[in-house]
Design a protein around this motif. Structure first.
Motif, PDB file in Angstrom:
ATOM      1  N   LYS A   1      14.793   6.441  74.884  1.00  0.00           N
ATOM      2  CA  LYS A   1      14.519   7.818  74.476  1.00  0.00           C
ATOM      3  C   LYS A   1      15.726   8.715  74.750  1.00  0.00           C
ATOM      4  O   LYS A   1      16.350   8.612  75.809  1.00  0.00           O
ATOM      5  N   PRO A   2      16.029   9.622  73.808  1.00  0.00           N
ATOM      6  CA  PRO A   2      17.134  10.551  74.045  1.00  0.00           C
ATOM      7  C   PRO A   2      16.772  11.574  75.129  1.00  0.00           C
ATOM      8  O   PRO A   2      15.597  11.854  75.369  1.00  0.00           O
ATOM      9  N   ASP A   3      17.782  12.132  75.752  1.00  0.00           N
ATOM     10  CA  ASP A   3      17.617  13.169  76.766  1.00  0.00           C
ATOM     11  C   ASP A   3      17.361  14.498  76.045  1.00  0.00           C
ATOM     12  O   ASP A   3      18.294  15.163  75.582  1.00  0.00           O
ATOM     13  N   LEU A   4      16.086  14.878  75.934  1.00  0.00           N
ATOM     14  CA  LEU A   4      15.716  16.077  75.180  1.00  0.00           C
ATOM     15  C   LEU A   4      16.254  17.355  75.812  1.00  0.00           C
ATOM     16  O   LEU A   4      16.580  18.314  75.101  1.00  0.00           O
ATOM     17  N   ALA A   5      16.363  17.382  77.128  1.00  0.00           N
ATOM     18  CA  ALA A   5      16.918  18.564  77.796  1.00  0.00           C
ATOM     19  C   ALA A   5      18.381  18.751  77.400  1.00  0.00           C
ATOM     20  O   ALA A   5      18.821  19.875  77.119  1.00  0.00           O
ATOM     21  N   LYS A   6      19.134  17.659  77.360  1.00  0.00           N
ATOM     22  CA  LYS A   6      20.539  17.733  76.964  1.00  0.00           C
ATOM     23  C   LYS A   6      20.666  18.143  75.494  1.00  0.00           C
ATOM     24  O   LYS A   6      21.505  18.957  75.140  1.00  0.00           O
ATOM     25  N   ALA A   7      19.800  17.591  74.638  1.00  0.00           N
ATOM     26  CA  ALA A   7      19.807  17.974  73.222  1.00  0.00           C
ATOM     27  C   ALA A   7      19.512  19.464  73.079  1.00  0.00           C
ATOM     28  O   ALA A   7      20.162  20.164  72.289  1.00  0.00           O
ATOM     29  N   GLY A   8      18.552  19.959  73.858  1.00  0.00           N
ATOM     30  CA  GLY A   8      18.220  21.387  73.817  1.00  0.00           C
ATOM     31  C   GLY A   8      19.384  22.251  74.248  1.00  0.00           C
ATOM     32  O   GLY A   8      19.649  23.303  73.648  1.00  0.00           O
ATOM     33  N   GLU A   9      20.122  21.824  75.261  1.00  0.00           N
ATOM     34  CA  GLU A   9      21.285  22.577  75.734  1.00  0.00           C
ATOM     35  C   GLU A   9      22.356  22.631  74.646  1.00  0.00           C
ATOM     36  O   GLU A   9      22.972  23.665  74.409  1.00  0.00           O
ATOM     37  N   ILE A  10      22.584  21.507  73.972  1.00  0.00           N
ATOM     38  CA  ILE A  10      23.570  21.460  72.880  1.00  0.00           C
ATOM     39  C   ILE A  10      23.142  22.391  71.754  1.00  0.00           C
ATOM     40  O   ILE A  10      23.959  23.147  71.209  1.00  0.00           O
ATOM     41  N   MET A  11      21.860  22.334  71.395  1.00  0.00           N
ATOM     42  CA  MET A  11      21.352  23.208  70.328  1.00  0.00           C
ATOM     43  C   MET A  11      21.626  24.671  70.667  1.00  0.00           C
ATOM     44  O   MET A  11      22.181  25.419  69.853  1.00  0.00           O
ATOM     45  N   LEU A  12      21.235  25.094  71.859  1.00  0.00           N
ATOM     46  CA  LEU A  12      21.398  26.503  72.248  1.00  0.00           C
ATOM     47  C   LEU A  12      22.869  26.917  72.260  1.00  0.00           C
ATOM     48  O   LEU A  12      23.215  28.014  71.802  1.00  0.00           O
TER      49      LEU A  12
END
Length: 139
Positions: free
Chosen positions: A121-132
Protein backbone atom coordinates in the motif's frame (compact mmCIF):
# COMPACT_ATOMS: atom_id res chain seq x y z
CA UNK A 1 6.79 13.04 -33.40
CA UNK A 2 6.96 9.98 -31.17
CA UNK A 3 7.29 10.46 -27.42
CA UNK A 4 10.64 9.69 -25.90
CA UNK A 5 10.56 7.29 -22.96
CA UNK A 6 11.48 10.10 -20.54
CA UNK A 7 8.40 12.08 -21.61
CA UNK A 8 6.21 9.45 -19.93
CA UNK A 9 5.32 9.18 -16.25
CA UNK A 10 3.45 6.08 -15.05
CA UNK A 11 1.42 6.15 -11.86
CA UNK A 12 0.08 2.67 -11.24
CA UNK A 13 -1.81 1.80 -14.44
CA UNK A 14 -2.12 5.45 -15.48
CA UNK A 15 0.17 6.91 -18.12
CA UNK A 16 0.95 10.58 -18.68
CA UNK A 17 2.88 11.64 -21.79
CA UNK A 18 4.07 15.20 -21.27
CA UNK A 19 3.97 17.62 -24.16
CA UNK A 20 4.51 20.85 -22.16
CA UNK A 21 5.66 21.34 -18.58
CA UNK A 22 6.32 25.04 -18.16
CA UNK A 23 5.42 27.76 -15.67
CA UNK A 24 2.60 28.95 -17.95
CA UNK A 25 1.01 25.57 -18.69
CA UNK A 26 1.24 21.83 -18.21
CA UNK A 27 -0.09 19.72 -21.10
CA UNK A 28 -0.12 15.92 -21.29
CA UNK A 29 -1.91 12.95 -22.81
CA UNK A 30 -3.61 11.11 -19.93
CA UNK A 31 -4.26 7.41 -20.58
CA UNK A 32 -6.60 5.56 -18.20
CA UNK A 33 -7.09 1.81 -18.71
CA UNK A 34 -10.49 0.28 -18.05
CA UNK A 35 -11.35 0.44 -14.33
CA UNK A 36 -7.84 1.59 -13.38
CA UNK A 37 -7.29 3.10 -9.95
CA UNK A 38 -7.38 6.89 -10.27
CA UNK A 39 -6.62 9.85 -7.99
CA UNK A 40 -9.09 10.69 -5.23
CA UNK A 41 -11.47 13.63 -5.57
CA UNK A 42 -9.64 16.93 -5.16
CA UNK A 43 -9.54 20.53 -6.29
CA UNK A 44 -6.75 22.76 -7.52
CA UNK A 45 -5.89 25.82 -5.48
CA UNK A 46 -4.17 27.77 -8.26
CA UNK A 47 -4.80 26.06 -11.63
CA UNK A 48 -7.64 25.59 -14.09
CA UNK A 49 -7.89 22.28 -15.95
CA UNK A 50 -9.14 21.56 -19.47
CA UNK A 51 -9.73 18.03 -20.83
CA UNK A 52 -10.25 17.10 -24.49
CA UNK A 53 -11.29 13.53 -25.34
CA UNK A 54 -9.01 11.62 -27.70
CA UNK A 55 -10.32 8.04 -27.44
CA UNK A 56 -12.53 5.85 -25.28
CA UNK A 57 -14.73 7.35 -22.56
CA UNK A 58 -13.51 9.05 -19.39
CA UNK A 59 -16.07 9.72 -16.68
CA UNK A 60 -15.44 13.10 -15.08
CA UNK A 61 -17.29 14.22 -11.95
CA UNK A 62 -17.10 17.97 -11.27
CA UNK A 63 -18.84 19.40 -8.20
CA UNK A 64 -21.15 16.36 -8.14
CA UNK A 65 -22.10 16.55 -11.85
CA UNK A 66 -21.10 13.55 -14.00
CA UNK A 67 -19.94 13.96 -17.61
CA UNK A 68 -18.78 11.33 -20.07
CA UNK A 69 -15.88 12.65 -22.16
CA UNK A 70 -15.49 10.88 -25.52
CA UNK A 71 -13.34 11.69 -28.55
CA UNK A 72 -14.02 15.30 -29.53
CA UNK A 73 -15.70 16.25 -26.21
CA UNK A 74 -14.19 18.84 -23.91
CA UNK A 75 -14.67 20.02 -20.35
CA UNK A 76 -13.30 22.97 -18.40
CA UNK A 77 -12.67 22.47 -14.67
CA UNK A 78 -12.08 25.81 -12.95
CA UNK A 79 -9.73 26.06 -9.98
CA UNK A 80 -11.62 25.31 -6.78
CA UNK A 81 -14.04 22.84 -8.42
CA UNK A 82 -13.92 19.42 -6.75
CA UNK A 83 -13.34 16.79 -9.42
CA UNK A 84 -12.52 13.16 -10.00
CA UNK A 85 -11.75 11.10 -13.12
CA UNK A 86 -12.48 7.42 -13.70
CA UNK A 87 -12.82 4.97 -16.57
CA UNK A 88 -15.94 2.86 -15.98
CA UNK A 89 -15.88 1.42 -19.50
CA UNK A 90 -14.24 -1.59 -21.17
CA UNK A 91 -11.93 0.39 -23.49
CA UNK A 92 -8.91 2.48 -22.55
CA UNK A 93 -9.66 6.20 -22.29
CA UNK A 94 -7.26 8.91 -23.40
CA UNK A 95 -7.64 12.67 -22.99
CA UNK A 96 -5.47 15.67 -23.62
CA UNK A 97 -5.14 17.50 -20.30
CA UNK A 98 -4.04 21.09 -19.90
CA UNK A 99 -3.51 22.98 -16.64
CA UNK A 100 -2.94 26.71 -16.53
CA UNK A 101 -0.89 28.12 -15.10
CA UNK A 102 1.56 25.24 -14.95
CA UNK A 103 1.73 25.17 -11.15
CA UNK A 104 0.91 21.45 -11.22
CA UNK A 105 3.74 20.25 -13.41
CA UNK A 106 5.56 17.09 -14.31
CA UNK A 107 7.47 17.10 -10.99
CA UNK A 108 4.20 16.67 -9.04
CA UNK A 109 3.33 13.54 -11.02
CA UNK A 110 6.87 12.14 -10.66
CA UNK A 111 6.71 12.59 -6.88
CA UNK A 112 3.29 10.91 -6.69
CA UNK A 113 4.59 8.04 -8.86
CA UNK A 114 7.42 7.46 -6.36
CA UNK A 115 4.84 7.04 -3.58
CA UNK A 116 2.29 4.98 -5.54
CA UNK A 117 4.57 2.68 -7.56
CA UNK A 118 5.69 0.61 -4.58
CA UNK A 119 4.97 -2.93 -3.41
CA UNK A 120 2.06 -3.00 -1.00
CA UNK A 121 0.00 0.00 0.00
CA UNK A 122 1.22 3.52 -0.78
CA UNK A 123 1.92 5.96 2.06
CA UNK A 124 -1.27 8.07 1.86
CA UNK A 125 0.04 10.66 4.32
CA UNK A 126 3.08 11.26 2.11
CA UNK A 127 0.87 11.44 -1.00
CA UNK A 128 -1.32 13.99 0.79
CA UNK A 129 1.71 16.11 1.69
CA UNK A 130 2.88 16.08 -1.95
CA UNK A 131 -0.61 17.04 -3.15
CA UNK A 132 -0.82 20.00 -0.75
CA UNK A 133 2.68 21.21 -1.61
CA UNK A 134 1.71 21.34 -5.31
CA UNK A 135 -1.68 23.01 -4.78
CA UNK A 136 -4.01 19.98 -4.94
CA UNK A 137 -6.47 19.85 -2.06
CA UNK A 138 -8.08 16.46 -1.28
CA UNK A 139 -11.88 16.63 -1.06
Amino acid sequence: MEALQNDIVRIGQLELRFLVSEVGATVFEFTVPSRARVPAAHHHRDADEFLYGLEGTLTVIVDGQTREIRAGDAIFIPRGAVHHHENLHDDTAKVLASMTPGTIGRRYFEEIAEVVNVPGKPDLAKAGEIMLRHGLIPA
